[in-house]
Design an enzyme around this catalytic site. Structure first.
Site, PDB file in Angstrom:
ATOM      1  NE  ARG A  82     -17.637 -24.904  -9.616  1.00 28.69           N
ATOM      2  CZ  ARG A  82     -16.391 -25.156  -9.195  1.00 28.69           C
ATOM      3  NH1 ARG A  82     -16.160 -26.141  -8.354  1.00 28.69           N
ATOM      4  NH2 ARG A  82     -15.385 -24.407  -9.609  1.00 28.69           N
TER       5      ARG A  82
ATOM      6  CD  GLU B  55     -20.444 -23.488  -3.229  1.00 28.43           C
ATOM      7  OE1 GLU B  55     -19.471 -22.726  -3.392  1.00 28.43           O
ATOM      8  OE2 GLU B  55     -20.430 -24.678  -3.585  1.00 28.43           O
TER       9      GLU B  55
ATOM     10  CG  HIS C 272     -16.311 -24.703  -3.209  1.00 25.51           C
ATOM     11  ND1 HIS C 272     -17.158 -24.280  -4.201  1.00 25.51           N
ATOM     12  CD2 HIS C 272     -15.238 -25.234  -3.863  1.00 25.51           C
ATOM     13  CE1 HIS C 272     -16.631 -24.536  -5.392  1.00 25.51           C
ATOM     14  NE2 HIS C 272     -15.456 -25.122  -5.201  1.00 25.51           N
TER      15      HIS C 272
ATOM     16  CB  ALA D 184      -9.160 -26.836  -4.619  1.00 26.53           C
TER      17      ALA D 184
HETATM   18  C1  MLT Z   1     -11.829 -25.080  -8.730  1.00 31.33           C
HETATM   19  O1  MLT Z   1     -12.731 -25.037  -9.582  1.00 31.33           O
HETATM   20  O2  MLT Z   1     -10.647 -24.973  -9.050  1.00 31.33           O
HETATM   21  C2  MLT Z   1     -12.179 -25.321  -7.304  1.00 31.33           C
HETATM   22  O3  MLT Z   1     -13.552 -25.367  -7.119  1.00 31.33           O
HETATM   23  C3  MLT Z   1     -11.483 -24.414  -6.345  1.00 31.33           C
HETATM   24  C4  MLT Z   1     -11.900 -22.984  -6.373  1.00 31.33           C
HETATM   25  O4  MLT Z   1     -11.761 -22.319  -7.360  1.00 31.33           O
HETATM   26  O5  MLT Z   1     -12.351 -22.482  -5.363  1.00 31.33           O
END
Ligand code: MLT
Length: 319
Positions: A232, A261, A280, A283
């Site tokens: 983070r 961000e 970011h 995921a």
């Molecule tokens: C998360 O915390 O799951 C990841 O950072 C992905 C997101 O929510 O954008």
């Protein structure tokens, strides 16, 4: 159900929800807009990139269920959620492999100057000697936060011939045996920093982790080491990192998460050639987002049938 979707999620899931429910989408909306949209909504779905500020929750008189389509809870005040008696569910597991693979990609990228080489080639340059990198085999990878994501990365890295060491939140009992079985040796945080050629961060942003990688910690890392973060923004002190890169003590860094961000924000780290910066997206693997979408549909259906308890893992027990 009356649903507010505040962040980009799997598009097919949005379509299915729209077919069966009354859905408003406000992807990435600011707090004011969310505050205006939330009255009358029973379910809100969100992920990172939006702030679910107390005023949003307090304005949602009909709000009953919050679905965090992912892992981090740094953009919502969990105490306010509890005080208002709202149910909240997280879906952390499907993105773990995606983030672990992305971190591995960043490690290889910085070690071998892949993004830098791409940038220089596009400028018409061919500077082969300047682009010599370093191997990862036989190097030590330190994983700060060897949990759901970090331990997957550690297992993959160990299989690629790295020595892998890891630490966890000191408030928790270290899962020494479990890590050992994956090829990860458990060490303390400072030992990890001192021994690692590459450090990869996998912690949430909490009072304990905010600024945990500052000037002193970067100085503990060996000269010429690499820092990677998919954790983070705020865990790394970016000004201190830039100083460490400029002095040459840190050879390179890759950051998928940033202190600031969003569209139009460019970190001062972008001016340094030995950084790789991404918006970011760790995921953002199609398969993972699709699995998260499937889980969202299960939660909404269970909630509609009043059977949420049968599918919800209490938030305190989710790794
Ligand atoms: C998360 O915390 O799951 C990841 O950072 C992905 C997101 O929510 O954008």
């Amino acid at each position: 159900m009356k649903i507010l979707i505040a962040s980009h999620i799997d598009p097919e899931t949005v379509e299915v929800l729209k077919r069966h429910h009354d859905v408003i989408t406000a992807f990435g909306a600011e707090v004011e807009e969310l505050t205006q949209l939330v009255p009358g909504r029973e379910v809100m779905i969100f992920r990172s990139g939006v702030s679910i500020a107390p005023q949003v929750l307090e304005n949602g008189a009909d709000l009953k269920l919050l679905i965090r389509a992912g892992s981090g809870l740094d953009n919502i005040d969990v105490d306010v959620v509890r005080d208002l008696g709202l149910r909240m569910v997280r879906i952390p597991r499907p993105s773990a492999q995606a983030v672990a693979e992305f971190a591995l990609g960043m490690i290889l990228d910085v070690s071998r100057n892949i993004s830098l080489a791409d940038r220089l080639l596009r400028e018409g340059r061919w500077p082969k000697p300047e682009l010599a990198g370093t191997l990862i085999a036989d190097k030590t990878l330190g994983i700060v936060g060897a949990g759901n994501i970090g331990s997957r990365l550690g297992e993959m890295a160990a299989n690629l011939g790295m020595r892998v060491i890891g630490c966890v939140n000191p408030r928790h009992e270290p899962p020494v045996e479990t890590l050992h079985a994956l090829g990860i040796e458990y060490v303390g945080f400072q030992d990890l920093l001192r021994q690692s050629d590459i450090v990869s961060l996998h912690t949430p942003l909490t009072d304990l982790t905010r600024g945990m990688i500052g000037a002193a910690e970067l100085q503990m890392m060996p000269a010429g080491s690499i820092l990677v973060t998919t954790a983070r923004g705020g865990v790394v002190d970016e000004a201190a990192l830039l100083d460490a890169l400029e002095s040459g003590h840190i050879a390179g860094a890759a950051l998928d998460v940033h202190e600031q961000e969003g569209e139009g924000v460019l970190s001062p780290l972008a001016a340094h050639p030995n950084t790789v910066l991404t918006p970011h997206i760790a995921a953002m693997a199609v398969e993972s987002q699709h699995q998260i979408g499937t889980r969202i549909l299960e939660f909404v259906e269970a909630f509609e049938r009043n059977e949420l308890d049968s599918v919800v893992v209490p938030i305190e027990h989710v790794a």
